[in-house]
Design an enzyme around this catalytic site. Structure first.
Site, PDB file in Angstrom:
ATOM      1  N   ARG A  77     -56.484  72.605  46.265  1.00  0.00           N
ATOM      2  CA  ARG A  77     -55.198  72.281  46.922  1.00  0.00           C
ATOM      3  C   ARG A  77     -55.291  72.557  48.421  1.00  0.00           C
ATOM      4  NH1 ARG A  77     -51.024  77.309  46.156  1.00  0.00           N
ATOM      5  NH2 ARG A  77     -52.537  78.922  45.680  1.00  0.00           N
ATOM      6  N   GLU A  95     -38.403  64.658  41.742  1.00  0.00           N
ATOM      7  CA  GLU A  95     -39.691  63.952  41.641  1.00  0.00           C
ATOM      8  C   GLU A  95     -39.517  62.468  41.321  1.00  0.00           C
ATOM      9  OE1 GLU A  95     -38.870  66.695  39.962  1.00  0.00           O
ATOM     10  OE2 GLU A  95     -40.037  68.234  41.009  1.00  0.00           O
TER      11      GLU A  95
END
Lengths: 313, 282
Positions: A10, A57
């Protein structure tokens, strides 16, 4: 392994976005997780091109699609669970069906999320995403590969699902490492069995190969960073030359790398094949290393499967 | 400036295309297609900057049919505007036709977004409006939602987003015909009061008659003058408008007319078209 440099993919994602933002018209969307997904690195450098969507989302994926119709390269970021899971249908209908240029940066995949537990440990995303036409799926193994994957995704016109982890993982590849979407990489030659690994388990598979070597077993190691389109040739070659396959992934054995490799083998080069991965169960809270032990995602577990696969030849 | 009579004539031609398409497909959604025909007529013939010869012009205005199942009306409007041949309308929903049951942006000239799954279109419209802001361009984005569509949670995510990012280049319509597949919207899952909800979310809200051209035009004019806020036009409509037996009847949400009903619809629509043509030619 403690002296080896470790970086979470990440982190690589955030760094790569910030670098590529200098040369490409990238817009980054995040759903209130920029500190965790590391898109905040991009946000700090390009605040005008970072859009916080709030915890929404579904809207994020469809908004990303709208931006892409206007010529933007859009990265939509969240945890794998909420990107691939919650927003599946938006990804399908708003992004993949019209084949729009949206990249999904999905972090915190797998049980290596650790303490947050089952609700946040996505073990299904590769399986879900693999069923979508037009979708490319990349599951990088280390920092080098993750950065290369983000760059390749930017250069590809169309949807890409990028799977990143929270846990620091060993840097396996140097800057000469060549990355190409859809091309597997043979990391170690061998003729007794092939360990076909992806993501975080590539490093573990390399460890397993060393352990097997001590027992006189010569294992080949193949890194499949692109789950779709999968590199059929390298898998068929491995089956034909080594006669046994073990797939290794931090994902449910249903739907992910194991399924993808089994499909290739069944249709092209049937060979004994066993799967290392979570076995159709949910994860739980705990330290990543302890969870790897419990769920059988260790070098030792891979070795046991390798020996079993060889015995099935 | 185009006259209201001319716009109404175009709207009835759009209605005729929608009925022709649905009849030939023997499936599709006539009710909600007929209710949005007047709005589509104003958008495509008075309001929006679009060019059938250059449908991908990056500076064009955009339209997203968030209630994608009303594609028959959108196709009618696009065909009337010259984006593709009117003769193709009868291929709607047929194997190998580019006129898919729900709009496909990759196949149909003039379709700016693929829609059909409710709730997603308004979010995509948000993305387009945001792109214009990011690029400093002055194109505008229009979308039409169904009133039943407001039951999708994603719509309210979008409703928060557009005012937050001050998307004053976005105009959303709700086709407030009061009926969804299973019946009256207030009985199935009541989304009202629609106007007050969007006001509370920070939108500039107008409530109009969806079949009154002066009101549609005035609301669009007001939207252009409104700065810092997106505009929601709650358009009270008659589902099935223009075909007597379809009006205010939920049974015609997703059913195609068979031959006798089709002939009745054609007779009614053709009579109206003839009447309006006579008025236009005076």
């Amino acid at each position: 392994m403690s002296d080896i440099k470790k970086i979470a993919t990440r982190e690589s994602y955030g760094a790569a976005l910030a670098e590529l933002g200098e040369t490409h018209d990238i817009i980054v969307l995040d759903a209130d997780l920029s500190k965790s997904t590391k898109t905040e690195v991009f946000k700090k450098k390009f605040p005008d091109r970072f859009i916080n969507m709030g915890i929404a989302e579904a809207n994020m994926m469809s908004t990303a699609a709208g931006l892409a119709t206007c010529g933007k390269i859009v990265f939509a970021s969240s945890f794998a669970m909420f990107a691939a899971g919650r927003a599946f249908e938006q990804i399908r209908n708003s992004i993949c069906y019209p084949n729009l240029n949206v990249k999904i940066g999905a972090t915190h995949a797998g049980i290596s999320v650790g303490e947050d537990g089952a609700t946040h440990q996505c073990l299904e995303d590769m399986g879900i995403m693999r069923t979508l036409p037009n979708m490319i799926i990349i599951n990088p193994a280390d920092d080098t590969e993750a950065k290369a994957a983000v760059k390749a995704a930017v250069e590809h016109d169309g949807p890409v699902y990028l799977r990143f982890g929270r846990l620091g993982v060993p840097v396996l590849f140097d800057n000469n490492y060549k990355f190409e979407i859809g091309k597997g990489v043979q990391l170690k030659d061998g003729n007794d069995v092939t360990l076909v690994a992806t993501g975080l388990l590539v490093g573990t598979a390399l460890e397993a190969a060393e352990l097997l070597k001590n027992e006189g077993i010569n294992a080949r190691v193949v890194n499949i960073h692109t789950i779709k389109p999968i590199d059929k040739d390298i898998i068929v070659k491995a089956a034909e030359e080594t006669g046994a396959i073990v797939t290794c992934e931090e994902h449910n054995i249903i739907g992910g790398l194991g399924s993808a490799v089994a499909e290739v083998l069944c249709e092209n080069a049937p060979a004994p094949m066993l799967r290392v991965g979570t076995r159709d169960v949910f994860g739980k809270s705990g330290k990543p290393a302890e969870l790897f032990e419990e769920y059988g995602l260790t070098a030792e577990a891979i070795c046991a499967k390798a020996k079993k696969a060889i015995s099935l030849k | 400036m185009i006259s209201n009579t001319q716009l109404e004539l175009t709207a009835y031609k759009i209605r005729k295309h929608a009925i022709d398409g649905v009849y030939n497909a023997a499936s599709g959604h006539p009710g909600g297609s007929l209710s949005i025909a007047d709005i589509l007529s104003v958008l495509y013939f008075d309001e929006m900057n679009v060019d059938p010869k250059n449908p991908a012009n990056p500076n064009r205005d955009r339209f997203v049919l968030s209630k994608g199942h009303c594609a028959p009306a959108l196709y009618g409007a696009l065909a009337e505007r010259g984006f593709f041949p009117k003769e193709d309308i009868v291929t709607l929903r047929k194997t190998n036709s580019y006129l898919q049951g729900h709009p496909d942006m990759k196949g149909v000239p003039g379709v700016d977004m693929s829609t059909g799954s409710l709730g997603q279109g308004i979010c995509a419209a948000n993305g387009m409006a945001l792109a214009a802001k990011l690029d400093g361009k002055d194109y505008r984005v229009y979308t039409i939602l169904g009133d039943g569509e407001l039951e999708e949670g994603q719509v309210w995510e979008a409703a928060m987003f557009a005012p937050h990012y001050k998307l004053d280049n976005l105009v959303a319509f709700v086709d407030f015909n009061g009926l969804q597949i299973d019946g009256d919207i207030t009985e199935v899952m009541n989304p009202t009061p629609i106007d007050k909800k969007f006001e509370a979310f920070g939108w500039n809200v107008a409530v109009i008659d969806a079949h009154d051209y002066d009101q549609i035009k005035a609301a669009l004019k007001n939207a252009r003058k409104t700065k810092g806020k997106p505009t929601m036009i709650v358009a009270k409509s008659v589902k099935g408008k223009g075909v007597s037996y379809m009006e205010n009847n939920a049974a015609w949400h997703g059913n195609a007319p068979k031959e006798p009903d089709y002939i009745t619809a054609c007779n009614e629509l053709n009579a109206k078209i003839k009447e309006l043509e006579a008025k236009v030619n005076v």
